[in-house]
Design an enzyme around this catalytic site. Structure first.
Site, PDB file in Angstrom:
ATOM      1  CB  CYS A   1      29.698  46.129  29.564  1.00  0.00           C
ATOM      2  SG  CYS A   1      31.140  46.754  30.397  1.00  0.00           S
TER       3      CYS A   1
ATOM      4  NE  ARG B   1      26.549  40.441  29.781  1.00  0.00           N
ATOM      5  CZ  ARG B   1      27.124  39.756  28.805  1.00  0.00           C
ATOM      6  NH1 ARG B   1      26.525  38.717  28.298  1.00  0.00           N
ATOM      7  NH2 ARG B   1      28.285  40.108  28.340  1.00  0.00           N
TER       8      ARG B   1
ATOM      9  CD1 TRP C   1      33.712  44.259  34.553  1.00  0.00           C
ATOM     10  CD2 TRP C   1      32.223  43.786  36.137  1.00  0.00           C
ATOM     11  NE1 TRP C   1      34.314  43.437  35.452  1.00  0.00           N
ATOM     12  CE2 TRP C   1      33.434  43.125  36.440  1.00  0.00           C
ATOM     13  CE3 TRP C   1      31.139  43.635  37.009  1.00  0.00           C
ATOM     14  CZ2 TRP C   1      33.587  42.328  37.561  1.00  0.00           C
ATOM     15  CZ3 TRP C   1      31.298  42.832  38.120  1.00  0.00           C
ATOM     16  CH2 TRP C   1      32.503  42.191  38.392  1.00  0.00           C
TER      17      TRP C   1
ATOM     18  CG  ASN D   1      29.668  45.784  26.155  1.00  0.00           C
ATOM     19  OD1 ASN D   1      29.320  46.708  26.881  1.00  0.00           O
ATOM     20  ND2 ASN D   1      28.888  44.754  25.880  1.00  0.00           N
ATOM     21  N   GLY D   2      34.141  46.733  26.015  1.00  0.00           N
ATOM     22  CA  GLY D   2      35.497  46.467  25.516  1.00  0.00           C
ATOM     23  C   GLY D   2      36.456  47.578  25.883  1.00  0.00           C
TER      24      GLY D   2
ATOM     25  CD  GLU E   1      42.130  26.252  41.310  1.00  0.00           C
ATOM     26  OE1 GLU E   1      42.351  26.490  42.511  1.00  0.00           O
ATOM     27  OE2 GLU E   1      41.065  26.592  40.756  1.00  0.00           O
TER      28      GLU E   1
ATOM     29  CE  LYS F   1      37.650  25.508  41.283  1.00  0.00           C
ATOM     30  NZ  LYS F   1      38.529  26.583  41.534  1.00  0.00           N
TER      31      LYS F   1
ATOM     32  CD  GLU G   1      35.746  25.250  44.808  1.00  0.00           C
ATOM     33  OE1 GLU G   1      35.375  26.104  45.618  1.00  0.00           O
ATOM     34  OE2 GLU G   1      36.548  25.488  43.889  1.00  0.00           O
TER      35      GLU G   1
ATOM     36  CG  HIS H   1      59.091  11.737  52.461  1.00  0.00           C
ATOM     37  ND1 HIS H   1      60.261  11.215  52.976  1.00  0.00           N
ATOM     38  CD2 HIS H   1      59.408  12.230  51.238  1.00  0.00           C
ATOM     39  CE1 HIS H   1      61.251  11.411  52.108  1.00  0.00           C
ATOM     40  NE2 HIS H   1      60.743  12.023  51.038  1.00  0.00           N
TER      41      HIS H   1
ATOM     42  CE  LYS I   1      32.712  33.973  42.238  1.00  0.00           C
ATOM     43  NZ  LYS I   1      33.645  32.909  41.869  1.00  0.00           N
TER      44      LYS I   1
HETATM   45  C1  F6R Z   1      37.598  28.346  44.921  1.00  0.00           C
HETATM   46  C2  F6R Z   1      37.345  29.755  45.199  1.00  0.00           C
HETATM   47  C3  F6R Z   1      37.889  30.326  46.449  1.00  0.00           C
HETATM   48  C4  F6R Z   1      38.426  31.747  46.194  1.00  0.00           C
HETATM   49  C5  F6R Z   1      38.839  32.392  47.526  1.00  0.00           C
HETATM   50  C6  F6R Z   1      39.400  33.767  47.317  1.00  0.00           C
HETATM   51  O1  F6R Z   1      37.043  27.951  43.696  1.00  0.00           O
HETATM   52  O2  F6R Z   1      36.678  30.417  44.443  1.00  0.00           O
HETATM   53  O3  F6R Z   1      38.871  29.520  47.002  1.00  0.00           O
HETATM   54  O4  F6R Z   1      39.499  31.667  45.312  1.00  0.00           O
HETATM   55  O5  F6R Z   1      37.737  32.459  48.378  1.00  0.00           O
HETATM   56  O6  F6R Z   1      38.455  34.620  46.776  1.00  0.00           O
HETATM   57  P1  F6R Z   1      38.861  35.979  46.107  1.00  0.00           P
HETATM   58  O7  F6R Z   1      39.693  35.643  44.906  1.00  0.00           O
HETATM   59  O8  F6R Z   1      37.568  36.636  45.740  1.00  0.00           O
HETATM   60  O9  F6R Z   1      39.641  36.757  47.109  1.00  0.00           O
END
Ligand code: F6R
Length: 611
Positions: free
Chosen positions: A2, A27, A76, A102-103, A482, A486, A489, A505, A606
């Protein structure tokens, strides 16, 4: 997240407020609104579900709202869907007070009940409307007194902009665990939750402290501490450009979001531990229904799937219910063994991932009860689920998730302790001890951020690597996945994660002189085992980096790994949340050294709304 802005001066307020909202659009938000006192002392209000552009239309670019004092907000959604009625400012029943917030007000339910008993009617689902009515209820002609009385009643985290139609030209700004910055001008003063909304008007700012409130008029800003004592204004100059301001002074959104994790976790956790209990507002499965659950299936994609893999350990350890973690893109095409006694937990930052939605529909059709852990309010997954627990991380703009992942872990951890208590698996003392451990997590993540310079240093070791391997056992194996994701990607370096015991193995054949191997050693019970895997790969030429908690591990690892990174110690089942921080930072700095497009890596989106 927000955004709030308040302006009082000699010029028309509405165009300035609209411009401020536009500046904060980056934001992310889902509704917007503005309230301005007219020269006749009437409260003019416009709210829209959707974009700020709708507010420009509704108010004829502000021209339809005369008056030089007003407040505005981009929302938001948390309490209540992103509708016009739930947008801010929220107005008190008699139309005297308008509040942008906000909050979260944690004791909103008790306050709402009390106000209803006094005859107040509510038109929204927001906790903010309670604040507006509390002001109305406390008001005896003195604006400041009403604000102080309201503040004495509420608990939670908040930033407020408050307007009272009886006091034209006067606003109150309040800050408690949610940012708010005062901007000082000549013949006007303003304030906002984000410095971007201030810098086109003034570079002279005052950062408010938690608990501070300010009375703002065109020619004076009077600042008060929580106890009501006056405070001197400590003025600073902001010299950052608008583009820099949007990223909070960071070079990339990803880094900004990494550093927002303590705050996001605090928001996600703090409001759910109240009065010595975990309160999961939107999860209403009583202990009897929980006892009927025979297994839990967690489904998600990408990092959210890895959060599920890590969260599984907490649920199984505390609840002793079997947990399967499945990739949504696979689960949707299985003939899954799921029925009315299965609980499906769906994890998704965006709430719009197509494969996750499809898997969820498939399991729901077979009778599973669905709990969604989602960041975006009113997203498809949130709407389709039986129960929703929001992660309250705020908008995540960088494609690579960071705070989305850690807040998913936080909700899984809260759920594990909550369900274990409901199932009678924790006595009072154990329950309190687990809650305390969860409460400490945001602070531990904050400490882990201090590793940033060290990770920038280590990135030099990785930047020219062709392959990097991540190893770990148990919770660390989930974290390894993970960490590898990171790195690949955003830096485009090939990275793979392996359960450390699996190396011999097959995978060990891939090691060459100098191949970086990152060994995660947060699981204290398995430390010696992973340490011997480090020795194993080192003997085959690998350059080893160990990530482990401060304490006993330090001595063991110092003698076997080439480099060590020590993070604040947490319980094994929560350790992924802390140890992922240096991995995020390492990926970031490696990508930066390689000149990659960090916030928008190639080939990625995204939100993956295609199969
Ligand atoms: C990696 C990443 C993706 C998401 C995946 C699921 O950094 O962002 O692997 O985690 O595409 O996305 P959501 O969580 O939006 O379902």
């Amino acid at each position: 997240m927000c955004g709030i802005i308040g302006f009082t001066g000699l010029k028309q307020a509405a165009p300035i407020l609209l411009e401020g909202l536009s500046r904060m659009e980056y934001r992310g938000y889902d509704s917007a609104g503005m309230a301005v006192t007219s020269p006749e002392g009437l409260l003019q209000l416009a709210r829209v579900s959707g974009k700020v552009a709708g507010l420009y239309d509704r108010t004829e670019n502000g021209a339809a709202f005369p008056g030089a004092c007003g407040i505005a907000h981009t929302r938001w959604a948390t309490h209540g869907a992103p509708t016009e009625a739930n947008a801010h400012p929220q107005v008190s029943m008699h139309g005297r007070f308008a509040v942008a917030h906000n909050g979260i007000i944690e004791n909103f339910a008790a306050l709402k009940k009390e106000l209803i008993e006094k005859g107040y009617a509510f038109t929204s689902q927001t906790d903010t409307e309670i604040v507006a009515n509390l002001l109305e209820d406390s008001y005896r002609g003195d604006f400041q007194e009403a604000v102080e009385k309201m503040l004495a009643r509420i608990e939670g985290s908040y930033a407020f902009a408050i307007l009272c139609a009886d006091h034209p030209g006067e606003l109150f700004a309040v800050r408690m665990n949610s940012p708010l910055i005062l901007g000082l001008g000549e013949g006007f003063n303003l304030f906002a939750s984000d410095v971007t909304a201030l810098v086109s008007h003034t570079r002279r700012v005052v950062y408010m402290d938690d608990g501070d409130y300010a009375r703002v008029t065109p020619d004076e800003v009077a600042l008060f501490a929580k106890d009501g004592s006056p405070k001197a204004l400590r003025e600073t100059r902001v010299n950052i450009s608008l583009a820099e301001a949007e990223k909070g002074g960071f070079e990339h959104f990803m880094m900004k979001e990494i550093f927002e994790q303590p705050e996001a976790l605090e928001k996600t956790i703090a409001s759910r531990i109240r009065g010595g209990e975990i309160v999961l507002d939107d999860f209403r499965l009583e202990s009897e229904s929980l006892k009927n659950i025979q297994k839990i299936v967690i489904t998600a994609c990408g990092s959210a799937y890895y959060a599920g893999l890590a969260g599984r350990y907490a649920i199984e350890k505390l609840c002793r219910i079997p947990v399967d973690v499945k990739l949504a893109s696979e689960l949707r095409y299985e003939d899954p063994l799921i029925d009315g006694r299965t609980m499906l937990i769906v994890l998704s930052q965006s709430g719009e991932t197509l494969d996750t939605i499809a898997a969820m529909k498939e399991c729901k059709a077979r009778g599973a009860k669905v709990l969604a852990i989602v960041n975006v309010a009113a997203s498809t997954i949130a709407r389709l689920a039986d129960h929703v627990l929001y992660t309250w991380a705020g908008p995540e703009i960088a494609v690579a998730t960071t705070k989305g992942y850690t807040t998913q872990l936080a909700v899984l951890d809260l759920f594990a302790v909550y369900a274990a208590r409901q199932l009678g698996r924790l006595d009072e003392e154990e329950y309190a001890a687990w809650m305390q451990k969860i409460r400490e997590l945001p602070g531990l993540v904050r400490k882990a951020l201090a590793l940033e310079p060290a990770m920038a240093d280590l990135a030099v070791l990785l930047k020219d690597a062709e392959h990097v391997f991540f190893l770990g056992r148990n919770t660390d194996s989930a974290l390894a996945m993970e960490g590898a994701l990171k790195l690949k990607e955003i830096s485009y370096i090939h990275a793979e994660a392996y359960a450390a015991g699996e190396l011999k193995h097959g995978t060990i054949a891939l090691l060459e002189e100098g191949t970086p191997v990152i060994a995660l050693c947060c699981n204290q019970a398995l430390l010696e085992k992973t340490a011997s895997n480090i020795i194993e790969v080192k003997a085959r030429g690998a350059k080893t980096i160990a990530v482990a908690p401060e304490g006993a591990a330090q001595e063991v690892l110092a003698s076997c790994a080439d480099r060590c990174v020590f993070v604040p110690a947490a319980d094994d089942i929560f350790s992924a949340m802390i140890a992922v921080v240096p991995l995020q930072l390492l990926a970031y700095h490696t990508a930066k050294l390689r000149g990659c497009s960090i916030d928008k890596p190639k080939n990625l989106a995204k939100s993956v709304t295609v199969e």
